[in-house]
Motif scaffolding. Structure first.
Motif, short mmCIF file in Angstrom:
data_model
loop_
_atom_site.label_atom_id
_atom_site.label_comp_id
_atom_site.label_asym_id
_atom_site.label_seq_id
_atom_site.Cartn_x
_atom_site.Cartn_y
_atom_site.Cartn_z
N ARG A 144 0.83 -1.21 0.00
CA ARG A 144 0.00 0.00 0.00
C ARG A 144 0.86 1.26 0.00
N GLN A 147 2.35 1.78 -3.39
CA GLN A 147 1.36 2.21 -4.39
C GLN A 147 0.92 3.65 -4.18
N GLU A 148 0.63 4.00 -2.93
CA GLU A 148 0.04 5.31 -2.63
C GLU A 148 1.05 6.33 -2.13
N LYS A 161 3.39 11.52 4.17
CA LYS A 161 3.89 11.24 2.83
C LYS A 161 5.22 10.51 2.91
#
Length: 379
Positions: A144, A147-148, A161
């Motif tokens: 995850r 990907q993000e 972030k």
């Protein structure tokens, strides 16, 4: 003179040689001129300028972390931190907190908030070593993040972030693990954007002389005493299969520096499993426990036994022992002259090679060196 030749071959001058062979900083596992290691250096140069995820494959001890550090060093993120994580060394229930951090009170013992490795690596490179040992639940969470590019601390709700570059490494066959259901296929393809495979040391044995040179220079820079490897001992090391790869070689060099400081390391000085020549195996027996004086006495006894015959002496034999004259003799000077003569003959016979001359005289190399210094003899 062998030691000078060996020093040129494997000693201090090798440091200058290596600095010409590598660009900027390519650390010790990347030293060499074999095609395999040249390919690795080329791939590092190609991928360093990008932000692509890198997967480093290879056996344990081949220097996968060294490759990761070089990718970071040559990238635009070089001014940021390089943060390594051994995924196999952290208990599964702590790995999430270790990677993503936690908030105060997130679990028992979390008395303060703590940053994880992703936050610590902000602006730099996160090295996930032994990624094949990561438990399946953590693989899902890592996927995850990849990907993000965001994550949350354990027990927190704020989105953070992930400004990091991922470099992963493993000695396992991830494709076989995927077939067995032990590794996620989607995570594999996220990590395997740019694969680099490190060759084992047995596949690049021609690099062993240069690796020895680099390791000796590093040991000396860290305060170790200089040593020399005889050419035949280097040849013997090149016959070994090196299951532990460069790490095993580095450990052997450190051991030799401790055991034989300021000495020539010959085949018989190597541990038995590294001896691949026909030279008789070194047998310490009781000589290893004798004092230098006892060894010297044994050597003189041996010299007398070989050069003088006490059976059926001939009157015209100038080498036969004479009767003690009435005025006596200076035995110390006589023995010193004999010792100088025998040492000179041994050095001449062995072309100035001290180690071989010492073997010929039945004494240790260090003992012969001290005697040469005592009598001001030159090789």
């Amino acid at each position: 003179m062998l030691c000078v030749t060996v020093i040129d071959f494997l000693g201090r001058k090798g440091v200058q040689l290596q600095s010409n062979l590598r660009k900027n900083t390519l650390f010790r596992s990347l030293v060499g001129q074999s095609s395999g290691i040249q390919d690795v250096r080329h791939l590092i140069e190609q991928v360093s300028g990008s932000q692509a995820n890198v997967l480093i494959l290879g056996e344990s001890g081949t220097g996968k972390e060294v490759v990761a550090r070089n990718i970071h060093y040559h990238s635009a993120r070089r001014s940021g931190p390089f943060v390594p994580v051994n995924c196999g060394a952290i208990p599964p229930d702590l790995l999430e907190s270790e990677l993503f951090g936690h908030e105060k009170g997130a679990f028992t013992g979390a008395i303060t908030s703590r940053k994880g490795r992703f936050e610590l690596a902000d602006g730099g490179t996160l090295f996930l070593d032994e990624i094949g040992d990561m438990p399946m639940p953590m693989q899902v969470k890592l996927l995850r993040v990849l990907q993000e590019r965001v994550f949350e601390r354990v027990g927190g709700s704020s989105v953070i972030k992930a400004n990091v570059r991922i470099v992963a490494a493993t000695h396992r066959n991830l494709e076989s693990m995927i077939q067995q259901g032990d590794f996620r296929e989607d995570l594999f393809y996220r990590l395997n954007v740019f694969p680099i495979e490190m060759p084992s040391l047995r596949e690049r044995k021609e690099d062993i002389p240069l690796l020895l040179q680099e390791l000796l220079a590093r040991m000396e820079a860290e305060g170790g005493q200089p040593i020399c490897f005889a050419p035949r001992s280097v040849n013997s090391l090149m016959e070994h299969d090196w299951p532990g790869n460069v790490r095993e070689l580095a450990n052997l060099v450190e051991r030799m520096v401790i055991l034989y400081p300021n000495s020539l390391v010959d085949v018989n000085h190597l541990p038995v499993k590294y001896r691949y020549s026909d030279i008789p195996e070194f047998q310490p027996e009781m000589n290893a426990f004798k004092t230098i004086e006892e060894q010297e006495r044994d050597a003189l006894d041996s010299i007398f036994a070989e050069n003088f015959s006490f059976e059926e002496p001939e009157l015209d034999n100038h080498n036969a022992p004479q009767s003690l004259p009435p005025e006596g003799v200076n035995l110390k000077e006589m023995l010193a002259d004999l010792e100088v003569n025998m040492i000179g003959q041994a050095l001449d016979a062995q072309e100035g090679i001290v180690a071989r001359a010492a073997d010929m005289l039945g004494m240790r190399r260090t003992t012969l060196v001290e005697k040469m210094r005592k009598y001001n003899l030159h090789r």
